[in-house]
Design a protein around this motif. Structure first.
Motif, PDB file in Angstrom:
ATOM      1  N   PRO A 129       0.781  -1.245   0.000  1.00 20.41           N
ATOM      2  CA  PRO A 129       0.000   0.000   0.000  1.00 20.41           C
ATOM      3  C   PRO A 129       0.814   1.298   0.000  1.00 20.41           C
ATOM      4  CG  PRO A 129      -1.028  -1.582   1.471  1.00 20.41           C
ATOM      5  CD  PRO A 129       0.279  -2.190   1.034  1.00 20.41           C
ATOM      6  N   GLU A 130       2.095   1.234   0.385  1.00 15.55           N
ATOM      7  CA  GLU A 130       2.907   2.461   0.387  1.00 15.55           C
ATOM      8  C   GLU A 130       2.944   3.128  -0.986  1.00 15.55           C
ATOM      9  OE1 GLU A 130       2.993   2.112   3.928  1.00 15.55           O
ATOM     10  OE2 GLU A 130       4.483   3.621   3.393  1.00 15.55           O
ATOM     11  N   ILE A 131       2.760   2.335  -2.046  1.00 18.41           N
ATOM     12  CA  ILE A 131       2.811   2.889  -3.407  1.00 18.41           C
ATOM     13  C   ILE A 131       1.805   4.028  -3.594  1.00 18.41           C
ATOM     14  CG2 ILE A 131       1.188   1.191  -4.382  1.00 18.41           C
ATOM     15  CD1 ILE A 131       4.204   2.334  -6.334  1.00 18.41           C
ATOM     16  N   LEU A 132       0.715   3.988  -2.822  1.00 16.73           N
ATOM     17  CA  LEU A 132      -0.292   5.051  -2.941  1.00 16.73           C
ATOM     18  C   LEU A 132       0.329   6.399  -2.589  1.00 16.73           C
ATOM     19  CD1 LEU A 132      -3.417   3.422  -1.200  1.00 16.73           C
ATOM     20  CD2 LEU A 132      -2.697   3.244  -3.570  1.00 16.73           C
TER      21      LEU A 132
ATOM     22  N   ALA B 281     -13.639   1.451   6.056  1.00 17.01           N
ATOM     23  CA  ALA B 281     -12.605   2.478   6.270  1.00 17.01           C
ATOM     24  C   ALA B 281     -11.258   1.843   6.624  1.00 17.01           C
ATOM     25  CB  ALA B 281     -13.045   3.421   7.377  1.00 17.01           C
ATOM     26  N   THR B 282     -11.288   0.585   7.071  1.00 16.07           N
ATOM     27  CA  THR B 282     -10.038  -0.040   7.531  1.00 16.07           C
ATOM     28  C   THR B 282      -9.338  -0.845   6.420  1.00 16.07           C
ATOM     29  OG1 THR B 282     -11.096  -2.110   8.201  1.00 16.07           O
ATOM     30  CG2 THR B 282     -11.050  -0.329   9.842  1.00 16.07           C
ATOM     31  N   LEU B 283      -9.962  -0.881   5.266  1.00 16.03           N
ATOM     32  CA  LEU B 283      -9.384  -1.682   4.167  1.00 16.03           C
ATOM     33  C   LEU B 283      -8.097  -1.015   3.657  1.00 16.03           C
ATOM     34  CD1 LEU B 283     -10.273  -4.211   2.507  1.00 16.03           C
ATOM     35  CD2 LEU B 283     -11.161  -2.634   0.803  1.00 16.03           C
ATOM     36  N   GLY B 284      -7.074  -1.824   3.407  1.00 17.70           N
ATOM     37  CA  GLY B 284      -5.860  -1.301   2.784  1.00 17.70           C
ATOM     38  C   GLY B 284      -5.774  -1.896   1.379  1.00 17.70           C
ATOM     39  N   TYR B 285      -5.119  -1.216   0.482  1.00 15.43           N
ATOM     40  CA  TYR B 285      -4.964  -1.802  -0.858  1.00 15.43           C
ATOM     41  C   TYR B 285      -3.695  -1.296  -1.532  1.00 15.43           C
ATOM     42  CZ  TYR B 285      -6.531   2.536  -3.181  1.00 15.43           C
ATOM     43  OH  TYR B 285      -6.620   3.825  -3.633  1.00 15.43           O
ATOM     44  N   ALA B 286      -3.274  -2.061  -2.524  1.00 11.98           N
ATOM     45  CA  ALA B 286      -2.135  -1.663  -3.364  1.00 11.98           C
ATOM     46  C   ALA B 286      -2.519  -2.014  -4.797  1.00 11.98           C
ATOM     47  CB  ALA B 286      -0.888  -2.410  -2.907  1.00 11.98           C
TER      48      ALA B 286
ATOM     49  N   LEU C 216      -4.248   3.623 -13.698  1.00  8.72           N
ATOM     50  CA  LEU C 216      -4.792   2.277 -13.958  1.00  8.72           C
ATOM     51  C   LEU C 216      -4.827   1.986 -15.455  1.00  8.72           C
ATOM     52  CD1 LEU C 216      -7.868   2.240 -11.509  1.00  8.72           C
ATOM     53  CD2 LEU C 216      -5.780   0.926 -11.235  1.00  8.72           C
ATOM     54  N   ARG C 217      -5.221   3.020 -16.220  1.00  9.17           N
ATOM     55  CA  ARG C 217      -5.296   2.850 -17.681  1.00  9.17           C
ATOM     56  C   ARG C 217      -3.902   2.640 -18.272  1.00  9.17           C
ATOM     57  NH1 ARG C 217      -9.772   6.406 -17.731  1.00  9.17           N
ATOM     58  NH2 ARG C 217      -8.385   8.156 -17.312  1.00  9.17           N
ATOM     59  N   ALA C 218      -2.959   3.474 -17.839  1.00  5.38           N
ATOM     60  CA  ALA C 218      -1.629   3.456 -18.463  1.00  5.38           C
ATOM     61  C   ALA C 218      -0.843   2.189 -18.121  1.00  5.38           C
ATOM     62  CB  ALA C 218      -0.832   4.679 -18.017  1.00  5.38           C
ATOM     63  N   THR C 219      -1.058   1.626 -16.949  1.00  6.02           N
ATOM     64  CA  THR C 219      -0.209   0.511 -16.507  1.00  6.02           C
ATOM     65  C   THR C 219      -0.955  -0.824 -16.495  1.00  6.02           C
ATOM     66  OG1 THR C 219      -0.766   0.802 -14.171  1.00  6.02           O
ATOM     67  CG2 THR C 219       1.101   2.076 -14.996  1.00  6.02           C
ATOM     68  N   LYS C 220      -2.226  -0.826 -16.963  1.00  8.66           N
ATOM     69  CA  LYS C 220      -3.065  -2.036 -16.991  1.00  8.66           C
ATOM     70  C   LYS C 220      -3.198  -2.636 -15.582  1.00  8.66           C
ATOM     71  CE  LYS C 220      -3.287  -2.339 -21.597  1.00  8.66           C
ATOM     72  NZ  LYS C 220      -4.515  -1.889 -22.245  1.00  8.66           N
ATOM     73  N   ALA C 221      -3.304  -1.757 -14.612  1.00  8.45           N
ATOM     74  CA  ALA C 221      -3.266  -2.185 -13.215  1.00  8.45           C
ATOM     75  C   ALA C 221      -4.595  -2.759 -12.732  1.00  8.45           C
ATOM     76  CB  ALA C 221      -2.883  -0.989 -12.334  1.00  8.45           C
ATOM     77  N   THR C 222      -4.483  -3.574 -11.691  1.00  5.50           N
ATOM     78  CA  THR C 222      -5.646  -4.051 -10.950  1.00  5.50           C
ATOM     79  C   THR C 222      -5.391  -3.733  -9.466  1.00  5.50           C
ATOM     80  OG1 THR C 222      -4.659  -6.225 -10.601  1.00  5.50           O
ATOM     81  CG2 THR C 222      -6.015  -5.959 -12.582  1.00  5.50           C
ATOM     82  N   PHE C 223      -6.412  -3.915  -8.656  1.00  9.07           N
ATOM     83  CA  PHE C 223      -6.237  -3.654  -7.225  1.00  9.07           C
ATOM     84  C   PHE C 223      -5.753  -4.919  -6.525  1.00  9.07           C
ATOM     85  CE2 PHE C 223      -9.243  -0.422  -8.607  1.00  9.07           C
ATOM     86  CZ  PHE C 223      -8.664   0.718  -8.061  1.00  9.07           C
TER      87      PHE C 223
ATOM     88  N   PRO D 228      -3.384 -10.057   4.597  1.00  6.96           N
ATOM     89  CA  PRO D 228      -4.190  -8.948   4.071  1.00  6.96           C
ATOM     90  C   PRO D 228      -3.521  -7.586   4.239  1.00  6.96           C
ATOM     91  CG  PRO D 228      -4.863  -9.449   6.312  1.00  6.96           C
ATOM     92  CD  PRO D 228      -3.701 -10.376   5.991  1.00  6.96           C
ATOM     93  N   PHE D 229      -3.924  -6.622   3.427  1.00  7.86           N
ATOM     94  CA  PHE D 229      -3.649  -5.224   3.732  1.00  7.86           C
ATOM     95  C   PHE D 229      -4.836  -4.771   4.588  1.00  7.86           C
ATOM     96  CE2 PHE D 229      -1.615  -5.307  -0.684  1.00  7.86           C
ATOM     97  CZ  PHE D 229      -0.407  -5.722  -0.153  1.00  7.86           C
ATOM     98  N   GLY D 230      -4.583  -3.900   5.550  1.00 10.75           N
ATOM     99  CA  GLY D 230      -5.665  -3.502   6.447  1.00 10.75           C
ATOM    100  C   GLY D 230      -5.586  -4.302   7.729  1.00 10.75           C
ATOM    101  N   VAL D 231      -6.685  -4.402   8.448  1.00 13.47           N
ATOM    102  CA  VAL D 231      -6.634  -4.927   9.816  1.00 13.47           C
ATOM    103  C   VAL D 231      -7.539  -6.139   9.969  1.00 13.47           C
ATOM    104  CG1 VAL D 231      -6.215  -2.613  10.741  1.00 13.47           C
ATOM    105  CG2 VAL D 231      -8.560  -3.454  10.559  1.00 13.47           C
ATOM    106  N   TYR D 232      -7.456  -6.764  11.152  1.00 13.57           N
ATOM    107  CA  TYR D 232      -8.405  -7.803  11.553  1.00 13.57           C
ATOM    108  C   TYR D 232      -9.389  -7.184  12.533  1.00 13.57           C
ATOM    109  CZ  TYR D 232      -5.399 -11.398   9.593  1.00 13.57           C
ATOM    110  OH  TYR D 232      -4.674 -12.185   8.740  1.00 13.57           O
ATOM    111  N   GLY D 233     -10.660  -7.441  12.338  1.00 13.12           N
ATOM    112  CA  GLY D 233     -11.684  -7.032  13.303  1.00 13.12           C
ATOM    113  C   GLY D 233     -11.576  -5.574  13.677  1.00 13.12           C
ATOM    114  N   MET D 234     -11.633  -5.353  14.988  1.00 16.10           N
ATOM    115  CA  MET D 234     -11.671  -3.979  15.468  1.00 16.10           C
ATOM    116  C   MET D 234     -11.069  -3.993  16.872  1.00 16.10           C
ATOM    117  SD  MET D 234     -15.337  -2.391  16.053  1.00 16.10           S
ATOM    118  CE  MET D 234     -15.591  -1.008  17.062  1.00 16.10           C
ATOM    119  N   ASP D 235     -10.098  -3.119  17.121  1.00 16.87           N
ATOM    120  CA  ASP D 235      -9.476  -3.094  18.452  1.00 16.87           C
ATOM    121  C   ASP D 235     -10.530  -2.738  19.496  1.00 16.87           C
ATOM    122  OD1 ASP D 235      -7.242  -3.631  17.049  1.00 16.87           O
ATOM    123  OD2 ASP D 235      -6.260  -1.691  17.364  1.00 16.87           O
TER     124      ASP D 235
END
Ligand code: FAD
Length: 505
Positions: A57-60, A156-161, A74-81, A100-107
């Motif tokens: 996710p740091e790439i963001l 809101a807790t989802l992470g992605y790259a 996304l268009r230029a690099t043919k990217a997916t999530f 996973p990126f992101g968390v488990y459950g909720m603290d």
């Protein structure tokens, strides 16, 4: 003022792979409107590695720093999530787990969620940890949406790259960099000239006789390490006793046209002497087998790869060779190595592009005021060394915490001695379920938790604060969190539709 004290007026980047163009774009952006001269030399004849396709996710942050529009990217690099990595067979050959990126459950109650999960297990409830992971619940159903909503909402807790085509990404960044004043020179560097008694690099000479002089040189020549090693002899910390894979075979394959479904995660499947990646892009799938050639032959690796594709190969198999480790001094004299010239930790957790980005950020923060800025240099080297080492330790865990046996490669990694840092981390987790974050590690608690538990390293105890909830209340809360995650995942759009809408397809 002596030469060594003079400020930096021009930067020469040698190499135009992902590292070269990421560096050029970032420096072009931060020095826009100044008289800093930035030149980049690359050689089409030599080419690039071009197989880096999965990120974290740091790439963001890097793309945001450049002000890149996500849909254009996304268009230029043919990217997916990418929502994480599914590891197949890492514990005993029969298992699967998800990092996973992101968390488990909720603290809750001031401590991490997983202590309540461990308490429920101790109370006799066998609920898979993955049920509390939105990234997995969405991923396994082929769904994706951007993180959104109030801070406590699961989404809101989802992470992605991203997964992307690294060659197209370099092309995209080249356009950006040239638009920000970076000057590109096509040609092969055949001589690196050092000046006077400092040993600093003064200029590089190209095959056709052109010469480019500079104050600061960035070595982005990949595994060649033309400036940092062949010229400055920075030395190399060889870590292959811990990370013994030293080879890869890679091939792109067709996406099954009958199956529109686009998987929003990477898979990593163990093989006899390493593991195989599968990375879904918009237009094709990236595949590779990372292995140790001490344990199988190159031919066997290529055969294994080709017999485990989910579509027709689109090119010949490419062979790559490397030594895991890093340069002893990544910044030496007036030269900084960025990318494969700085080191390589193998692609198991998709960290190479992150290490490029991290070096760029550190260089910008510590940008030298003079050619011989030894303080900035030593702090940069210390920070980057820490980062390589902490990632290395996390990678070693994957190989070492396994029950796989009866194959020479796996017998070796399962029984090898590991760094003390990793021993302590594992002991703390087994003893108390806790994960201590040190040295600003990029992989935080959910990552270690995923790999520990996924590969069978289970704690004997949990945090005593989890006992503030009685067994029934704990279970009720867990069920409510699990339900909210499942509901959120089911309401997310299909990944292929989401990507299609973003790119306007
Ligand atoms: C098997 C494998 C899988 C990988 N998978 C991932 C992944 O999933 N995720 C990830 O983040 N990273 C991954 N990586 C790493 C990623 O590919 C690299 O970090 C990234 O591509 C950067 O490479 P680079 O720019 O340092 O080197 P290169 O791509 O090798 O580029 C070197 C550049 O230097 C130029 N050059 C070299 N010598 C000269 C010379 N004498 N004169 C002029 N120019 C010269 C070349 O022409 C080229 O432009 C993987 C690497 C390997 C080996």
């Amino acid at each position: 003022m002596s030469n060594a004290e003079q400020g930096i007026k021009n930067i020469v980047i040698v190499g135009g792979g992902t590292a070269g163009w990421m560096t050029a774009a970032a420096l072009g952006n931060v020095f826009r409107g100044t008289d800093m001269q930035i030149d980049l030399i690359e050689s089409e004849e030599i080419g690039t590695v071009g197989v880096g396709e999965a990120t974290i996710p740091e790439i963001l942050k890097y793309n945001a720093m450049l002000g890149i529009n996500e849909a254009d990217f996304l268009r230029a690099t043919k990217a997916t999530f990418k929502l994480g990595i599914e590891f197949i067979g890492w514990k005993n050959g029969q298992d699967r787990y998800f990092h996973p990126f992101g968390v488990y459950g909720m603290d809750m109650e001031g401590i991490s969620f997983h202590h309540f999960w461990l308490k429920a297990r101790a109370d006799g409830q066998d609920i898979p940890l993955a049920d509390f992971c939105l990234a997995w619940q969405a991923g396994v159903n082929g769904r994706f949406a951007h993180p959104a909503g109030p801070p406590n909402a699961p989404l809101a807790t989802l992470g992605y790259a991203y997964h992307f085509d690294a060659v197209l990404y370099a092309r995209f960044l080249r356009q950006y960099a040239e638009g920000h004043g970076v000057k590109r020179h096509e040609g092969k560097v055949v001589e690196v000239k050092q000046g006077g008694d400092t040993g600093n690099i003064a200029a590089v000479r190209l095959q056709d006789g052109r010469e480019l002089s500079g104050d600061l040189f960035i070595d982005c020549t990949g595994f060649f390490g033309l400036l940092i090693e062949k010229t400055l002899e920075a030395g190399y910390d060889d870590w292959s006793h811990w990370l013994p894979c030293n080879s890869a075979v890679a091939v792109p394959s067709e996406r099954d046209p009958a199956n529109r479904a686009l998987r929003p995660y990477t898979t990593s499947t163990t093989r006899k002497a390493g593991w195989q990646w599968n990375i879904p892009l918009q237009h094709r799938t990236g595949n590779g087998y990372v292995y140790s050639n001490q344990h199988i032959s190159d031919d066997e690796a290529a055969d294994t790869l080709l017999s485990n594709l989910d579509g027709k190969p689109l090119a010949d198999v490419r062979q790559l060779r490397f030594t895991t480790g890093k340069r002893k001094q990544i910044w030496k004299n007036n030269c900084i190595a960025i990318g494969l010239s700085a080191g390589f930790l193998e692609p198991l957790e998709s960290t190479s592009i992150h290490l490029i980005q991290s070096a760029i950020t550190k260089l910008i923060n510590l940008f030298p005021n003079s050619i011989n800025d030894s303080v900035s240099r030593s702090i940069f080297n210390r920070l980057i060394d820490q980062e390589f080492s902490t990632i290395r330790n996390f990678l070693i865990l994957h190989y070492n915490a396994t029950e796989r046996s009866g194959m020479s490669f796996w017998d070796h990694v399962r029984t090898m001695d590991v760094p003390d840092f990793l021993k302590d981390k594992r002991e703390l987790f087994e003893h108390s379920g806790r994960v201590n974050r040190e040295d600003n590690e990029i992989f935080t608690e959910p990552s270690w938790l995923a790999v520990f538990t996924g590969q069978g390293v289970m704690p004997r105890q949990y945090h005593p604060i989890a006992n503030v909830l009685g067994a029934e209340e704990n279970l009720a809360r867990l069920q409510a969190i699990k339900g909210a995650i499942a509901q959120t995942a089911n309401a997310m759009p299909k990944h292929e539709d989401y990507v299609g809408r973003m790119i306007g397809a």
